[in-house]
Design an enzyme around this catalytic site. Structure first.
Site, PDB file in Angstrom:
ATOM      1  N   PHE A  63     -20.723 130.784  21.235  1.00  0.00           N
ATOM      2  CA  PHE A  63     -21.803 130.057  21.917  1.00  0.00           C
ATOM      3  C   PHE A  63     -22.196 130.805  23.203  1.00  0.00           C
ATOM      4  O   PHE A  63     -21.333 131.156  24.004  1.00  0.00           O
ATOM      5  CB  PHE A  63     -21.337 128.631  22.252  1.00  0.00           C
ATOM      6  CG  PHE A  63     -22.377 127.860  23.027  1.00  0.00           C
ATOM      7  CD1 PHE A  63     -23.604 127.549  22.453  1.00  0.00           C
ATOM      8  CD2 PHE A  63     -22.132 127.450  24.343  1.00  0.00           C
ATOM      9  CE1 PHE A  63     -24.565 126.859  23.179  1.00  0.00           C
ATOM     10  CE2 PHE A  63     -23.083 126.761  25.060  1.00  0.00           C
ATOM     11  CZ  PHE A  63     -24.306 126.461  24.475  1.00  0.00           C
ATOM     12  N   GLN A  64     -23.475 131.050  23.364  1.00  0.00           N
ATOM     13  CA  GLN A  64     -24.045 131.745  24.520  1.00  0.00           C
ATOM     14  C   GLN A  64     -23.482 133.147  24.713  1.00  0.00           C
ATOM     15  O   GLN A  64     -23.317 133.616  25.834  1.00  0.00           O
ATOM     16  CB  GLN A  64     -23.888 130.911  25.797  1.00  0.00           C
ATOM     17  CG  GLN A  64     -24.722 129.637  25.716  1.00  0.00           C
ATOM     18  CD  GLN A  64     -24.925 128.957  27.055  1.00  0.00           C
ATOM     19  OE1 GLN A  64     -24.047 128.994  27.911  1.00  0.00           O
ATOM     20  NE2 GLN A  64     -26.058 128.321  27.224  1.00  0.00           N
ATOM     21  N   MET A 110     -57.136 142.453  35.467  1.00  0.00           N
ATOM     22  CA  MET A 110     -57.036 143.894  35.219  1.00  0.00           C
ATOM     23  C   MET A 110     -57.263 144.221  33.741  1.00  0.00           C
ATOM     24  O   MET A 110     -57.883 145.230  33.408  1.00  0.00           O
ATOM     25  CB  MET A 110     -55.672 144.407  35.690  1.00  0.00           C
ATOM     26  CG  MET A 110     -55.555 145.905  35.660  1.00  0.00           C
ATOM     27  SD  MET A 110     -56.847 146.726  36.624  1.00  0.00           S
ATOM     28  CE  MET A 110     -55.986 147.050  38.148  1.00  0.00           C
ATOM     29  N   LYS A 148     -15.191 134.840  30.877  1.00  0.00           N
ATOM     30  CA  LYS A 148     -14.712 133.635  31.555  1.00  0.00           C
ATOM     31  C   LYS A 148     -13.198 133.685  31.800  1.00  0.00           C
ATOM     32  O   LYS A 148     -12.720 133.284  32.861  1.00  0.00           O
ATOM     33  CB  LYS A 148     -15.082 132.410  30.712  1.00  0.00           C
ATOM     34  CG  LYS A 148     -14.708 131.105  31.392  1.00  0.00           C
ATOM     35  CD  LYS A 148     -15.443 129.931  30.815  1.00  0.00           C
ATOM     36  CE  LYS A 148     -14.872 128.646  31.400  1.00  0.00           C
ATOM     37  NZ  LYS A 148     -15.902 127.698  31.787  1.00  0.00           N
ATOM     38  N   GLU A 190     -33.636 132.503  35.905  1.00  0.00           N
ATOM     39  CA  GLU A 190     -32.845 133.696  36.220  1.00  0.00           C
ATOM     40  C   GLU A 190     -33.718 134.903  36.560  1.00  0.00           C
ATOM     41  O   GLU A 190     -33.322 135.762  37.348  1.00  0.00           O
ATOM     42  CB  GLU A 190     -31.899 134.040  35.068  1.00  0.00           C
ATOM     43  CG  GLU A 190     -30.730 133.091  34.914  1.00  0.00           C
ATOM     44  CD  GLU A 190     -31.046 131.885  34.035  1.00  0.00           C
ATOM     45  OE1 GLU A 190     -32.230 131.700  33.662  1.00  0.00           O
ATOM     46  OE2 GLU A 190     -30.106 131.123  33.723  1.00  0.00           O
TER      47      GLU A 190
HETATM   48  C1  LIG Z   1     -45.080 140.306  32.247  1.00  0.00           C
HETATM   49  C2  LIG Z   1     -46.356 141.027  32.001  1.00  0.00           C
HETATM   50  N1  LIG Z   1     -47.108 140.702  30.931  1.00  0.00           N
HETATM   51  C3  LIG Z   1     -48.288 141.342  30.723  1.00  0.00           C
HETATM   52  C4  LIG Z   1     -48.714 142.325  31.560  1.00  0.00           C
HETATM   53  C5  LIG Z   1     -50.024 143.066  31.298  1.00  0.00           C
HETATM   54  N2  LIG Z   1     -50.971 142.854  32.403  1.00  0.00           N
HETATM   55  C6  LIG Z   1     -51.160 143.736  33.401  1.00  0.00           C
HETATM   56  S1  LIG Z   1     -52.254 143.215  34.529  1.00  0.00           S
HETATM   57  C7  LIG Z   1     -52.525 141.787  33.709  1.00  0.00           C
HETATM   58  C8  LIG Z   1     -53.487 140.762  34.232  1.00  0.00           C
HETATM   59  C9  LIG Z   1     -53.000 140.110  35.465  1.00  0.00           C
HETATM   60  O1  LIG Z   1     -53.798 138.996  35.704  1.00  0.00           O
HETATM   61  P1  LIG Z   1     -53.708 138.172  37.033  1.00  0.00           P
HETATM   62  O2  LIG Z   1     -52.311 137.908  37.376  1.00  0.00           O
HETATM   63  O3  LIG Z   1     -54.593 136.998  36.933  1.00  0.00           O
HETATM   64  O4  LIG Z   1     -54.214 139.191  38.123  1.00  0.00           O
HETATM   65  P2  LIG Z   1     -55.625 139.891  38.359  1.00  0.00           P
HETATM   66  O5  LIG Z   1     -55.597 141.184  37.612  1.00  0.00           O
HETATM   67  O6  LIG Z   1     -56.691 138.963  37.876  1.00  0.00           O
HETATM   68  O7  LIG Z   1     -55.637 140.102  39.833  1.00  0.00           O
HETATM   69  C10 LIG Z   1     -51.752 141.729  32.541  1.00  0.00           C
HETATM   70  C11 LIG Z   1     -51.791 140.640  31.559  1.00  0.00           C
HETATM   71  C12 LIG Z   1     -47.872 142.641  32.657  1.00  0.00           C
HETATM   72  N3  LIG Z   1     -48.181 143.600  33.524  1.00  0.00           N
HETATM   73  N4  LIG Z   1     -46.731 141.958  32.864  1.00  0.00           N
END
Ligand SMILES: Cc1ncc(C[n+]2csc(CCOP(=O)(O)OP(=O)(O)O)c2C)c(N)n1
Length: 567
Positions: free
Chosen positions: A111-112, A481, A161, A49
């Site tokens: 449920f749900q 990052m 529903k 979803e």
């Molecule tokens: C759903 C979610 N969980 C955690 C984060 C925190 N976060 C921001 S950037 C990042 C790293 C992203 O890694 P990747 O997708 O490998 O991209 P890169 O920075 O290596 O290009 C994380 C964990 C987020 N932004 N979104």
């Protein structure tokens, strides 16, 4: 004509001009699915979803229309929340339809059952629980009206529903009926305030346009571009505003903020007048707020009055649709300031900003022979090969920032990215939505190896509907990052950011019925990208890039825009 709730819903969607619906079925919404084959709506069955909402969001961002998704009650609805919050933070028009348990069971821990109206109250523009089928048509119409008018945003409609099963005469509410007394977005600007802006620009020596996502969503790019050129005013934009001003124009300063350009950040700090349009002074943009643009008078144009004076003190507030405000300002300049030579007045300033661009351009250290591929190089190549003629989605992290920095966006609605919430897993389903809106355009998701694994299951959706979306993974083996922050601010304590046990992305693509390529050498990047873009099906390109490459410039969190770390 007597129709069931399910039939009324679909009839309303048709009359609202909805062509595509992204959804996932379940018990509470079976009645809608039972009706679907008799309607012209195209339904895209996603695999999760969250994917449905991001796809509807990507469709909306790329096309400018309202995106629509349909999920079931309980877990279906909660799975949609991240996507709804993503759209909310970026002001994207969306209608999310959720199923609900039958009205007599609401509140019984059935449920749900989940109180999705309660859960989404802080992350929707508005939400509804329809308890009486006679209210359904009006509610759907209002949901669309709210989603697309004023400051756009997601609206949720929760449908029990039994409401979907009950029959009632179908009446299509007219435009008068959908108006709400408490909701009157101001779209027309105050002319006197605009006159003031025109005078301010005349007297300014160092003015800058600061454009946000509102310029894109209001379709105001042409007016902004005209004004900037006529007023001879440099332009910077937020991440959400990229594409609203052509990146190859000499007045373009690049993005501002945490990973913005030296020129844009310096220009903001030195400017004496900032015209902010459709932007909200997000902390990623302002840096340390007390030191933001210390010398500037601020003009803030925004449709949302609560956005003005929220983060910064504004000298000239203009509550209006950005499109109307910029068009009216244009008309004042065009008709009342015909003789004023803005070019001579602002030329020394523009020259100054160009010098900053030359002094510290967005750059990186290219890979030497035998060194791993530089991620920035891959983005540059994508730009070169597509000539900017592609819709680019990104995930979140370094991949997102490198794309923002190294892809020269020329047009609005060509850059899809989760700016406000920063949702990893956004880009790929959003790209699927954009590809649905534009079947003939090249749609590319530039991804990180972490983010892509958050919604990789949607490869099945792309394959199933023959949507030839390209995923280019800048695979650094890290949650890049976060690793960069650990390197710079946490003494290289790389805790939980190394993506061990990665899947073989090429095999994974093939397992889903897509195509997969791997690139490990700089000299192969161009050839493989070309081949991938020419492949008429979904493709993953897994590019192994330098694991510890960083995004620069960087304004460390809490510092002012003047305190950038450069390459
Ligand atoms: C759903 C979610 N969980 C955690 C984060 C925190 N976060 C921001 S950037 C990042 C790293 C992203 O890694 P990747 O997708 O490998 O991209 P890169 O920075 O290596 O290009 C994380 C964990 C987020 N932004 N979104």
């Amino acid at each position: 004509m007597e129709l069931t709730g399910a039939q009324i819903l679909l009839e309303c969607l048709k009359r609202e001009g909805v062509e595509v619906l992204f959804g996932y079925p379940g018990g509470a919404v079976i009645d809608i699915y039972d009706e679907l084959p008799r309607h012209p709506l195209k339904h895209i069955l996603v695999r999760h979803e969250q994917g449905a909402v991001h796809a509807a969001d990507g469709f909306a961002r790329a096309s400018g229309k309202v995106g629509v998704c349909l999920v079931t009650s309980g877990p279906g609805a909660t799975n949609a929340v991240t996507g709804i919050a993503t759209a909310y933070m970026d002001s994207i028009p969306l209608v999310a339809i959720t199923g609900q348990v039958p009205t007599p069971l609401i509140g019984n821990d059935a449920f749900q059952e989940v109180d999705i109206v309660g859960i989404t109250r802080p992350c929707t523009k508005h939400n509804y629980l329809v308890k009486d089928v006679r209210d359904l048509a009006l509610t759907i119409r209002r949901a669309f009206y709210l989603a697309r008018s004023g400051r756009p945003g997601p609206v949720l409609v929760d449908l029990p529903k039994d409401v979907l099963q009950t029959r009632t005469p179908f009446i299509w509410p007219d435009d008068e009926a959908i108006k709400m007394r408490s909701y009157n977005p101001t779209s027309k600007p105050n002319k006197r305030q605009l006159q003031k802006v025109a005078e301010l620009v005349k007297n300014a020596k160092q003015p800058v346009f600061y454009a946000g996502g509102g310029v894109v969503s209001a379709n105001a790019s042409d007016d902004l571009t005209w004004l900037a050129r006529r007023l001879h005013m440099p332009v910077t934009a937020t991440l959400m505003g990229l594409g609203c001003f052509p990146a190859d124009d000499p007045l373009w300063l690049g993005m501002l903020g945490m990973h913005g350009t030296y020129a844009a950040n310096r220009a903001i700090q030195d400017s004496d007048l900032i015209i902010a349009a459709g932007a909200r002074f997000d902390d990623r943009v302002t840096g340390k707020i007390a030191e933001f643009a210390p010398k500037a008078k601020l003009v803030h144009i925004d449709i949302d009055p609560t956005s003005i004076q929220k983060n910064v003190l504004v000298h000239v507030p203009i509550v209006a649709d950005v499109k109307h405000a910029l068009a009216d300002l244009r008309s004042i300049i065009e008709h009342e300031m015909t003789d004023f030579d803005f070019v001579s007045v602002h030329e020394p300033w523009v020259k100054h900003t160009l010098e900053w661009e030359l002094e510290h351009p967005i750059k990186y250290v290219p890979a030497k022979r035998g060194e791993p591929v530089k991620p920035q190089y891959v983005v540059e190549k994508i730009y070169e090969l597509t000539k900017g003629e592609a819709i680019i989605a990104t995930e979140v992290g370094q991949n997102q920032m490198w794309t923002a920095q190294f892809f020269g966006f020329q047009r609005p609605r060509t850059f899809l990215s989760s700016g406000g919430l920063g949702t990893m897993g956004y880009g790929f389903p959003a790209a699927i939505g954009a590809q649905m809106a534009f079947p003939d355009k090249l749609v590319i998701d530039i991804a990180g190896d972490g983010s892509i694994q958050m919604n990789i299951q949607e490869l099945a959706t792309a394959v199933c509907y023959n949507l030839p979306v390209k995923i280019v993974i800048l695979n650094n083996g890290y949650l890049g990052m976060v690793r960069q922050w650990q390197e710079l601010f946490y003494k290289k304590n790389y805790c939980a950011t190394c993506m061990d046990a990665q899947p073989d992305f090429v095999k994974l693509a093939e397992a889903y019925g897509a195509a997969g390529f791997r690139v490990t050498r700089t000299r192969d990047v161009e050839k493989v990208l070309k081949e991938a873009f020419a492949t008429p099906k979904p493709v993953i390109v897994d590019v192994r890039v330098a694991p510890e490459e960083n995004v620069y410039p960087m304004v460390p969190a809490g510092k002012s825009l003047g305190e950038m770390l450069l390459v």
